[in-house]
Design a protein around this motif. Structure first.
Motif: not given
Length: 332
Positions: A193-199, A203-212, A216-227
């Motif tokens: 998923l780090q290869d794609y930009e995601l809506f 970030r105070r919501d439950a979903l971004p916290k879970l993904l972040e 971190q556990k997977s050692g990657i950084k997600l590319k995101t844009r504001n929904a």
């Protein structure tokens, strides 16, 4: 065994013949005979002696008559109690929930409530998960559907409802050339998923916290844009082929059903989040709130069964058909 069989049995006893029961019940004789035969087969006993004058009870039939009358009397008493309980269920009930949960639950829940508890007014207060948590803690809502296990201290009743699957969503006809190959995938490892930009929602919501946390556990950084502020606006943008987003099927079920959007399974690991149902402590004696609470449980099971809300159903009360229904649960 069912109430129809018991009613036909007692009518036959009282009239002394199947033809007499037929006249009283206004039911064809063959139908009564069939139900009585089925009853005897199920009980594995002979209830009647049959002769040219009519029928008479066997010894076992006389014993069964007492039980049949008791059962029907209890059922009739329960019906009267439920009618009384339904009249007590009145007033306004406020349910706080996220946009995705409102999307999957609201129509079926409102329809069932109007049919079964017409004197109850249902209001949805929709917002991000952190706002729902605040409303519940401040007693601004009566029922909350949320993702935070810590809210149980404000709840009279609290239970895990479903562990919902999360998916990567894409248009079947992406406009972005970099999504062309991805649109053919049935699954994708989380690390990819780090290869794609995601809506991404607030970030105070439950979903971004879970993904972040998982990133971190997977050692990657997600590319995101504001929904976009509204869920449906973001999903419309995705369905038009201009972006990607991670959501549960509760957010997208209507678009999936019309093939405007498709789900890609996320693997290594699979992503899930638990949804909790809470009833506010200050409303624990309110029959209308109790009715809506139970109806949400039943509706969630129905939506899980028809694949609109995918994941593991954690609340099994209404998972299988049962003679115990919502009205009896509220009354009890």
């Amino acid at each position: 065994m069912n109430t129809k069989q018991l009613e036909y049995f007692l009518a036959t006893v009282e009239q002394g013949s199947i033809s007499g029961a037929s006249k009283v019940l206004d039911v064809a004789q063959p139908a009564i005979s069939l139900q009585l035969a089925n009853l005897e087969h199920e009980l594995k006993i002979k209830l009647f002696e049959r002769n040219f004058r009519g029928v008479s009870l066997t010894h076992a039939g006389s014993q069964f008559e007492e039980h049949a009358r008791l059962i029907l009397n209890q059922i009739n008493t329960a019906k009267l109690d439920l009618i009384g309980q339904q009249t007590k269920c009145k007033g306004k009930v406020i349910v706080g929930l996220s946009q995705s949960l409102c999307n999957v639950l609201s129509v079926q829940l409102q329809t069932e409530l109007e049919h079964r508890f017409p004197n109850v007014e249902l209001a949805f207060r929709v917002g991000p998960s952190y706002m729902v948590e605040n409303w519940f803690a401040e007693q601004q809502i009566d029922i909350a559907l949320c993702y935070n296990t810590d809210l149980s201290k404000h709840a009279a009743s609290s239970l895990p409802l479903i562990s919902e699957n999360l998916y990567l969503y894409i248009s079947p006809r992406p406009k972005n050339p970099s999504y062309s190959e991805l649109s053919l995938f049935g699954s994708i490892p989380f690390e990819s998923l780090q290869d794609y930009e995601l809506f991404m929602p607030d970030r105070r919501d439950a979903l971004p916290k879970l993904l972040e946390e998982q990133a971190q556990k997977s050692g990657i950084k997600l590319k995101t844009r504001n929904a976009f502020g509204q869920l449906m606006t973001t999903l419309h943008y995705v369905s038009q082929g201009f972006g990607l987003a991670i959501y549960p099927s509760s957010a997208t079920c209507h678009l999936e059903a019309s093939h405007q959007i498709r789900a890609i399974n996320i693997t290594e690991p699979e992503l899930k989040r638990e949804v909790y149902l809470r009833l506010a402590e200050h409303q624990h004696k309110n029959p209308a709130v109790a009715a809506v609470f139970e109806l949400i449980r039943e509706t969630a099971a129905n939506l899980h069964a028809d694949n609109s809300w995918r994941g593991e159903l954690l609340d099994n009360k209404y998972q299988q058909p049962s003679v115990i229904n919502i009205e009896s649960a509220v009354a009890g």
